[in-house]
Scaffold this motif. Structure first.
Motif, short mmCIF file in Angstrom:
data_model
loop_
_atom_site.label_atom_id
_atom_site.label_comp_id
_atom_site.label_asym_id
_atom_site.label_seq_id
_atom_site.Cartn_x
_atom_site.Cartn_y
_atom_site.Cartn_z
N ARG A 197 1.67 38.89 12.20
CA ARG A 197 2.80 38.05 11.71
C ARG A 197 3.48 37.79 13.10
O ARG A 197 3.89 36.47 13.10
CB ARG A 197 3.65 38.87 11.00
N ALA A 240 0.14 35.18 3.72
CA ALA A 240 1.40 35.81 4.08
C ALA A 240 1.43 37.11 3.50
O ALA A 240 1.87 38.08 4.03
CB ALA A 240 2.50 35.00 2.97
N ASP A 294 -0.55 31.85 0.47
CA ASP A 294 0.02 33.03 -0.25
C ASP A 294 -0.74 34.24 0.38
O ASP A 294 -0.34 35.33 0.54
CB ASP A 294 0.09 32.90 -1.59
N CYS A 335 -0.30 39.18 6.16
CA CYS A 335 0.66 39.27 7.26
C CYS A 335 1.78 40.50 7.19
O CYS A 335 2.40 41.12 7.91
CB CYS A 335 1.50 38.18 7.71
#
Length: 61
Positions: free
Chosen positions: A41, A31, A28, A34
């Motif tokens: 990413r 993410a 998480d 990114c």
């Protein structure tokens, strides 16, 4: 003896759940990071190098 087996299994499941929870938290966090860094990413998802960053070519006067 059956109670001990159940307690050992419960402990093993709790330990595994904690490890999985830490891994999900790390995913998480990655993410979220990114989302703020599209070049990274792209690199992580495709293996392509992130685009070169442009440097300021400021001159002194």
């Amino acid at each position: 003896m059956e109670r001990t087996t159940i307690l050992n299994a419960e402990y093993a499941l709790q330990t595994a759940a904690s490890a999985i929870r830490r891994d999900v938290d790390e995913i998480d966090d990655l993410a979220g990071w990114c989302a703020y860094n599209p070049g990274m990413r792209t690199y992580l998802l495709t293996g392509d190098s992130p685009p070169a960053t442009r440097r300021c070519r400021c001159t002194r006067h």
